[in-house]
Design an enzyme around this catalytic site. Sequence first.
Site, PDB file in Angstrom:
ATOM      1  N   PRO A 104       0.838  -1.208   0.000  1.00  0.00           N
ATOM      2  CA  PRO A 104       0.000   0.000   0.000  1.00  0.00           C
ATOM      3  C   PRO A 104       0.876   1.261   0.000  1.00  0.00           C
ATOM      4  CG  PRO A 104      -0.583  -1.501   1.799  1.00  0.00           C
ATOM      5  CD  PRO A 104       0.698  -1.990   1.205  1.00  0.00           C
ATOM      6  N   GLU A 105       0.593   2.155  -0.936  1.00  0.00           N
ATOM      7  CA  GLU A 105       1.291   3.440  -0.999  1.00  0.00           C
ATOM      8  C   GLU A 105       0.298   4.536  -0.606  1.00  0.00           C
ATOM      9  OE1 GLU A 105       3.490   3.869  -4.719  1.00  0.00           O
ATOM     10  OE2 GLU A 105       3.554   1.708  -4.961  1.00  0.00           O
TER      11      GLU A 105
ATOM     12  N   HIS B 272      -3.241 -14.896  10.251  1.00  0.00           N
ATOM     13  CA  HIS B 272      -2.327 -13.741  10.288  1.00  0.00           C
ATOM     14  C   HIS B 272      -2.994 -12.466  10.796  1.00  0.00           C
ATOM     15  CE1 HIS B 272       0.353 -16.352   8.070  1.00  0.00           C
ATOM     16  NE2 HIS B 272      -0.550 -16.476   7.121  1.00  0.00           N
TER      17      HIS B 272
ATOM     18  N   ARG C 251       2.957 -11.106   5.901  1.00  0.00           N
ATOM     19  CA  ARG C 251       4.413 -11.032   5.784  1.00  0.00           C
ATOM     20  C   ARG C 251       5.052 -10.234   6.917  1.00  0.00           C
ATOM     21  NH1 ARG C 251       5.556  -9.730  -0.399  1.00  0.00           N
ATOM     22  NH2 ARG C 251       7.692 -10.176   0.220  1.00  0.00           N
TER      23      ARG C 251
END
Length: 266
Positions: free
Chosen positions: A2-3, A92, A110
């Site tokens: 995500p930016e 997660h 991650r």
Amino acid sequence: MPELPEVETIVRGLRPRIESRRIDAVRVLRPDIVQPPGMALDRRVLRRTIEHVHRRGKRIVFELDDASRFYIHLGMSGRLTIDLSDAPIRPHTHLILQIADAQLRLVDPRRFGGVFWLGTDDPADAGLGPDALEITAKQLGQRLAKTRRCIKTALLDQKLVAGLGNIYADESLFSAGIHPQIPANRLSKSQIARLSRSIKAVLNRAIRHRGSTRRDYVDSDGRGGEFQKFHRVYNCDGKPCLKCGQPITRIVLGGRSTHFCRKCQR
Ligand SMILES: [Zn+2]
């Protein structure tokens, strides 16, 4: 990952759902995602009201009613969604905040992201340059003049300008007609002015389309973005350039894939 446009979209979705609401319960399922290590996040946020949530670079900053703050960074694969309390908990899931009848959940397979406690003193923008949506051409020029790294690599440096990642750096350089391998300190004044305008135009357009989804990104309601349909170079290698028809090239710069048009970007 995500930016800026994706994080901005998430924040806009969160605001009406969590601002001015109290955190009634906290579950930290993976304590090692909290920084600094050993911080008792659950005790600090329990029964506090979230006064304000905003974006700074790629950080999602939460301000609580006791003036303490923390931010969440989504790293490579993080998702921050509002879910029904009885929705199944996905693998997660690292953090759950119970807010009224819904849950704010952080999922990050991650684990490159995390929850960063700031307290009342540390600024939310420590280590970040000016925000990419607000940086002026003058600020950008002054910062680029200090580095000989290639412009693509420089734009990814959050200390230089905050919010850009691989997608929007490539798209902005294409829009400005600038070759990604030019040393940052060699850009002309007119190139810097063009780049500054292109960055904002590309980011604002991406925000209007709710960001880009390739693999993981979803907004706070779990929906993907649409801007990937409008990418002009990112992940378009081999496809004809929309301006000149030449195939888009992919190279690796600083370990990151970089997409550009050899004819339109000099
Ligand atoms: Zn072209």
